[in-house]
Scaffold this active site. Structure first.
Site, PDB file in Angstrom:
ATOM      1  N   ARG A 213       0.842  -1.199   0.000  1.00 57.36           N
ATOM      2  CA  ARG A 213       0.000   0.000   0.000  1.00 57.36           C
ATOM      3  C   ARG A 213       0.876   1.246   0.000  1.00 57.36           C
ATOM      4  O   ARG A 213       2.060   1.194   0.360  1.00 57.36           O
ATOM      5  CB  ARG A 213      -0.906   0.011   1.230  1.00 57.36           C
ATOM      6  CG  ARG A 213      -1.822  -1.203   1.351  1.00 57.36           C
ATOM      7  CD  ARG A 213      -2.568  -1.167   2.685  1.00 57.36           C
ATOM      8  NE  ARG A 213      -3.530  -2.254   2.812  1.00 57.36           N
ATOM      9  CZ  ARG A 213      -3.280  -3.441   3.324  1.00 57.36           C
ATOM     10  NH1 ARG A 213      -2.052  -3.732   3.764  1.00 57.36           N
ATOM     11  NH2 ARG A 213      -4.223  -4.363   3.405  1.00 57.36           N
ATOM     12  N   HIS A 318      -3.267   2.698  -5.829  1.00 52.34           N
ATOM     13  CA  HIS A 318      -3.740   1.518  -5.096  1.00 52.34           C
ATOM     14  C   HIS A 318      -4.149   0.400  -6.054  1.00 52.34           C
ATOM     15  O   HIS A 318      -4.119  -0.777  -5.680  1.00 52.34           O
ATOM     16  CB  HIS A 318      -4.916   1.900  -4.199  1.00 52.34           C
ATOM     17  CG  HIS A 318      -5.275   0.856  -3.196  1.00 52.34           C
ATOM     18  ND1 HIS A 318      -4.552   0.652  -2.046  1.00 52.34           N
ATOM     19  CD2 HIS A 318      -6.271  -0.069  -3.180  1.00 52.34           C
ATOM     20  CE1 HIS A 318      -5.095  -0.333  -1.354  1.00 52.34           C
ATOM     21  NE2 HIS A 318      -6.139  -0.801  -2.015  1.00 52.34           N
ATOM     22  N   ARG A 321      -2.049  -2.738  -6.677  1.00 47.88           N
ATOM     23  CA  ARG A 321      -2.214  -3.930  -5.850  1.00 47.88           C
ATOM     24  C   ARG A 321      -3.117  -4.947  -6.546  1.00 47.88           C
ATOM     25  O   ARG A 321      -2.965  -6.157  -6.375  1.00 47.88           O
ATOM     26  CB  ARG A 321      -2.810  -3.558  -4.490  1.00 47.88           C
ATOM     27  CG  ARG A 321      -1.763  -3.167  -3.477  1.00 47.88           C
ATOM     28  CD  ARG A 321      -2.374  -2.545  -2.236  1.00 47.88           C
ATOM     29  NE  ARG A 321      -3.318  -3.387  -1.523  1.00 47.88           N
ATOM     30  CZ  ARG A 321      -2.974  -4.341  -0.654  1.00 47.88           C
ATOM     31  NH1 ARG A 321      -1.687  -4.613  -0.435  1.00 47.88           N
ATOM     32  NH2 ARG A 321      -3.894  -5.026   0.002  1.00 47.88           N
ATOM     33  N   HIS A 344      -4.078  -9.350   3.704  1.00 48.61           N
ATOM     34  CA  HIS A 344      -5.497  -9.310   4.047  1.00 48.61           C
ATOM     35  C   HIS A 344      -5.830 -10.426   5.018  1.00 48.61           C
ATOM     36  O   HIS A 344      -5.306 -11.531   4.917  1.00 48.61           O
ATOM     37  CB  HIS A 344      -6.364  -9.444   2.798  1.00 48.61           C
ATOM     38  CG  HIS A 344      -6.597  -8.136   2.117  1.00 48.61           C
ATOM     39  ND1 HIS A 344      -6.855  -8.028   0.772  1.00 48.61           N
ATOM     40  CD2 HIS A 344      -6.616  -6.867   2.590  1.00 48.61           C
ATOM     41  CE1 HIS A 344      -7.006  -6.753   0.445  1.00 48.61           C
ATOM     42  NE2 HIS A 344      -6.871  -6.034   1.539  1.00 48.61           N
ATOM     43  N   TYR A 353      -9.479  -8.580  -5.222  1.00 50.91           N
ATOM     44  CA  TYR A 353      -8.357  -8.232  -6.085  1.00 50.91           C
ATOM     45  C   TYR A 353      -8.107  -9.274  -7.184  1.00 50.91           C
ATOM     46  O   TYR A 353      -7.202  -9.119  -7.991  1.00 50.91           O
ATOM     47  CB  TYR A 353      -7.082  -8.071  -5.254  1.00 50.91           C
ATOM     48  CG  TYR A 353      -7.139  -6.886  -4.340  1.00 50.91           C
ATOM     49  CD1 TYR A 353      -6.937  -5.602  -4.813  1.00 50.91           C
ATOM     50  CD2 TYR A 353      -7.434  -7.053  -2.997  1.00 50.91           C
ATOM     51  CE1 TYR A 353      -7.002  -4.507  -3.966  1.00 50.91           C
ATOM     52  CE2 TYR A 353      -7.503  -5.964  -2.143  1.00 50.91           C
ATOM     53  CZ  TYR A 353      -7.283  -4.696  -2.642  1.00 50.91           C
ATOM     54  OH  TYR A 353      -7.359  -3.619  -1.797  1.00 50.91           O
TER      55      TYR A 353
END
Length: 390
Positions: A213, A318, A321, A344, A353
């Protein structure tokens, strides 16, 4: 006679006072103090008679002073939503950024409408009425404010203040995604990195190939990179809270992780350490010109033109990612492996994702065609062992 507008007649045995109501109060002198009669009297004569009886009993030692009137207990303060929400927030172990966000949601969206309502009086109808007018056109804000109120009222149920949670609007705590982000391809990632200044180029690689991040990248120190082991150790992140930057552990325990660096990225990071990072192990990898954490405004001043030059003006930092997570999934990474890599704690968060990459879809199509003929092209080798990522 002495006193003000309400006459008081004093005796050796006590006093009698005329009250504004027209009644009379008698007080007997006992052990150096005046003790009032347990009641008031209609006439002065009745008060004098009580005082005479009290004086006689005092003289013989048989008098028992009347018990003082019980003081009426003050009603306990009403436990309103505002008071309870403040208590709820104070008792929670939250990250500074999360606490600040909750405070804003309470002060701006919840308490103006519901703050003065007693917690026990909040009803489903009241919540529906509040939600109907809540932050029109701002779906994420609506969902987060409703979710926070639902959590607080859930705690009120646990505290036996309410029999049931009044927040019962189905789906109000989630946001429907209106569009799916198209992940960046590897050539697009390379194009964006090439257009960045040398000292910020490695930020693109760490996001796209390691899934870090922005707050994790900008808090990285030289000591967090172990290029011999080909690992970046994520232990902290920096966030902006009410105008100040705060360094803290990642948002969840899963965020504290060691991420394997793809081998082709290692020499690029080695060059960055040599050319743009101070020798101290605590030196920031991507400091601002003043040596502090890199502000997003400074970074985006370079990133926005870089993504334009790559033909991806829609791509947020972002979103890189998403690229990392999708590419990792395409190598055959399991869901638990993917969760560990991008930090996560829940499968649902990680699965957001897992977009479908165009080249992966072509590989699937080619494999399907192979099934129709003699040459079968399996996506993975048979057996338990998965191909290693390189």
């Amino acid at each position: 006679f002495r006193g003000g507008s309400h006459m008081t007649r004093r005796y050796r045995s006590g006093a009698i006072r005329a009250l504004p109501s027209g009644r009379y109060q008698a007080q007997a002198r006992y052990q150096g103090r005046l003790v009032p009669a347990p009641t008031t009297f209609d006439t002065r004569g009745d008060a004098e008679a009580w005082l005479a009886r009290a004086a006689k009993s005092i003289a013989t030692g048989t008098w028992t002073p009347p018990a003082p009137k019980a003081v009426k207990a003050a009603a306990p303060p009403v436990l309103t939503v505002a008071v309870y929400a403040d208590q709820w927030l104070a008792e929670r172990d939250l990250k500074p950024r999360t606490r600040a966000d909750y405070r804003i949601l309470l002060d701006r969206w919840i308490l103006p409408a519901l703050g003065s309502v007693p917690v026990t009086d909040v009803t489903p109808a009241m919540v529906r009425s509040w939600h109907a007018d809540l932050a029109p056109g701002r779906e994420t804000t609506r969902a987060r404010a409703y979710g926070l109120l639902r959590t607080i009222m859930g705690t009120a149920v646990s505290d036996d203040l309410n029999a049931a949670n009044p927040c019962r609007i189905r789906g109000a705590g989630s946001v429907r995604r209106r569009s799916t982000t198209t992940i960046a391809t590897v050539p697009e990632v390379e194009a964006i990195a090439a257009a960045m200044p040398d000292r910020y180029r490695a930020m693109i690689w760490l996001a796209a190939w390691c899934g870090l991040r922005y707050g994790e990248v900008t808090e990285l120190r030289r000591g967090d990179l172990d290029l011999d082991a080909q690992v970046v150790r994520v232990r902290r992140g920096v966030v902006k809270v009410r105008g100040s930057r705060v360094v803290d552990t990642p948002k969840s325990n899963a965020g504290i992780r060691d991420v394997a660096i793809p081998p082709h990225v290692v020499p690029l990071l080695d060059d960055h350490l040599r050319d743009h990072t101070a020798a101290d192990s605590d030196a920031l990898l991507f400091p601002s010109d003043q040596g502090s954490h890199l502000p997003t405004t400074t970074f985006y001043g370079w990133y926005y033109p870089a993504r334009e030059s790559a033909g991806r003006p829609d791509l947020r930092f972002h979103d890189l990612r998403h690229t990392q997570a999708t590419l990792a999934a395409a190598t055959g990474a399991t869901l638990s492996e993917l969760m560990g890599r991008i930090g996560h704690s829940t499968p649902g968060a990680a699965m957001r994702y897992q977009h479908v990459a165009a080249d992966r879809d072509r590989a699937i199509a080619d494999a399907l065609s192979g099934l129709a003929g003699a040459d079968v092209v399996p996506l993975r080798p048979r057996g338990r062992k998965r191909p290693s990522a390189s």
